[in-house]
Design an enzyme around this catalytic site. Structure first.
Site, short mmCIF file in Angstrom:
data_model
loop_
_atom_site.label_atom_id
_atom_site.label_comp_id
_atom_site.label_asym_id
_atom_site.label_seq_id
_atom_site.Cartn_x
_atom_site.Cartn_y
_atom_site.Cartn_z
N HIS A 1 -6.36 46.98 9.41
CA HIS A 1 -7.79 46.99 9.75
C HIS A 1 -8.13 48.35 10.32
O HIS A 1 -7.33 48.93 11.05
CB HIS A 1 -8.12 45.89 10.77
CG HIS A 1 -9.57 45.57 10.82
ND1 HIS A 1 -10.47 46.29 11.55
CD2 HIS A 1 -10.29 44.61 10.16
CE1 HIS A 1 -11.67 45.79 11.37
NE2 HIS A 1 -11.59 44.78 10.52
N ASP B 1 -8.68 37.76 6.90
CA ASP B 1 -8.60 37.30 5.51
C ASP B 1 -7.22 36.75 5.16
O ASP B 1 -7.06 36.02 4.19
CB ASP B 1 -8.98 38.42 4.55
CG ASP B 1 -10.41 38.85 4.77
OD1 ASP B 1 -11.26 37.96 4.92
OD2 ASP B 1 -10.68 40.06 4.81
#
Ligand code: CMC
Length: 426
Positions: free
Chosen positions: A315, A372
């Site tokens: 991320h 996710d």
């Protein structure tokens, strides 16, 4: 005296001063808006890794700690103790609703969930099999033709009406986009169902089926499913200035219609580096196929000459566990026995997680599982088709996008988003 940063051009010895603006939390910023005027140069920040593109009071992230807050409330509190609609209310109104406000908000959204009949014909323009994200983006943009008066809201109640309308209609558009993609008849929203249950209903029901009668013991919507999906919506509700939100703000800066800005946000979200990752994660787990093959794919992810990436890992902001991922991992464990979680996919995912969290490559780069990585297994258990994973993200995020659009419009000190470039051509 205002705090400043001094920059020195070592070619000429000239010094330039820039004001430091303090944040209420998190990093301060250096105001470089006069940089070009002072120095005749631009700044260059590939991918905006060091750029604050706006000021905002909506969402706070501490990526090093793995902390996320909406309007000051921790994501853990909102996910565990509040509904998605309460979270929507918080984002739009800067405070959690009272019981009465919550009831009125819910009722209003139920009433606004229907689509104009003309709009339902738009879906026919797209081929059966069209990816629902493509249809969703087009249909959202087309809402601007029905609600053109939302172009420039003036009063708070006009802003609220514009926002509530798009939040309420997004699940219906998403469900219609899916049903069109499989050539099935649309299921109209049922005013007697909650926001989240209604979405599952519009996806799953057969025309004229009375879903609350559990004939086969299969098609009934179970409260635990509604709860799980509601939490997933909350976790996706906003996330600061990510790629799709920056897109929404960029479109807002040109003065375009808010629903067109949302449509642009949907398109930006679709990419697999962003919201499209949830669909890619599950496809990747299926491709890996068995626990025995995990090592092979970990090796590929680490190979600098192989473009393969582990979907659901890494991320830009979180250099620690994504707090949303932590909540989903807990939810996954809770649902394991209650819902039919795919044990093979879970085993593959668990092995990937184990290896990645102890492998030097991932540790060095601070690559942790993101939201996710876990959402796909849960969405699969909720019988949500893969092509609808990213639309689920869209439904949750619409309130964040529109809250950011409103904040942008109400800020009297904004400008059109117009970056410059380092020109290297002829
Ligand atoms: N698998 C393997 N290596 C990775 C991965 C990954 N998923 N992500 C980053 N790296 C490596 C990358 O190769 C680079 O290595 P090196 O320094 O040796 O060149 C290093 O880690 C830094 O990567 P980056 O691409 O410079 O980092 P970024 O901040 O620009 O990208 C990201 C962030 C999310 C796009 C990226 O981590 C990625 O592509 N992840 C997979 C897709 C994904 O799961 N996206 C969902 C993000 S969460 C939902 C959302 O908020 O949108």
């Amino acid at each position: 005296m205002k705090p400043t940063v001094t920059m020195r051009d070592n070619r000429t010895g000239k010094e330039y001063e820039f004001e430091i603006k303090e944040a209420t939390r998190g990093p301060s910023v250096v105001d470089i808006s006069s940089f070009y005027a002072q120095t005749g140069m631009f700044t260059f920040d590939n991918g905006y890794t060091s750029t604050a593109s706006c000021q905002s009071k909506i969402t706070f992230i501490d990526g090093a700690k793995g902390e996320l807050r909406y309007r000051g409330h921790t994501i853990e509190d909102l996910a565990n103790n509040h509904s998605y609609l309460e979270t929507c209310y918080l984002l739009l109104n800067e405070k959690l609703p009272t019981k009465e406000e919550s009831y009125a908000f819910d009722l209003e959204l139920r009433h606004r969930s229907f689509l104009h009949n003309e709009l339902t014909h738009l879906f026919d323009a797209f081929p059966t099999g069209a990816h629902p994200m493509a249809t969703l983006s087009a249909a959202s943009a087309s809402l601007s033709t029905f609600f053109y008066n939302h172009l420039n809201p003036q009063t708070d109640s006009e802003y609220q009406e514009m926002a509530r309308r798009i939040v309420a209609k997004m699940p219906t558009i998403a469900a219609f986009a899916y049903r069109h993609s499989i050539g099935a008849a649309f299921i109209q929203p049922d005013i007697n169902r909650s926001f989240t249950e209604n979405f599952l209903y519009m996806l799953r029901a057969y025309p004229h089926e009375r879903m609350h009668i559990d004939v086969e013991g299969e098609r009934t919507i179970r409260p635990i499913e509604v709860e799980a999906l509601d939490t997933i919506f909350t976790l996706h509700a906003d996330h600061e200035q990510n790629a799709s939100t920056s897109t929404v703000r960029g479109v807002a800066s040109t003065g375009a219609h808010p629903y067109v800005a949302i449509s642009a946000g949907i398109s930006a979200l679709w990419g697999r580096a962003h919201g499209g990752a949830n669909e890619s994660v599950i496809k990747q787990l299926e491709m890996i196929g068995s626990v025995e093959r995990v090592d092979e794919f970990i090796a590929r992810a680490k190979d600098p000459n192989d473009a393969f990436r582990l979907m659901g890992f890494g991320h830009r902001v979180y250099k620690n566990f994504d707090p949303r991922a932590k909540i989903l991992k807990g939810l996954q464990d809770k649902l394991k026995d209650e819902l039919n979680l795919d044990s093979n996919l879970m085993q593959i995912a668990n092995k990937i997680e184990q290896i990645a969290l102890s492998d030097e490559y991932f540790i060095k780069r601070k690559l942790y599982p993101n939201i996710d990585f876990y959402s796909g297994v849960i969405l699969t258990a909720l019988q949500i088709p893969k092509s609808m994973f990213t639309p689920v993200f869209v439904i949750g995020r619409t309130v964040g996008w529109i809250s950011q659009w409103i904040e942008f419009k109400k800020d009297t000190n904004t400008k059109i988003a117009r970056p410059r470039q380092l020109y290297l051509g002829e």
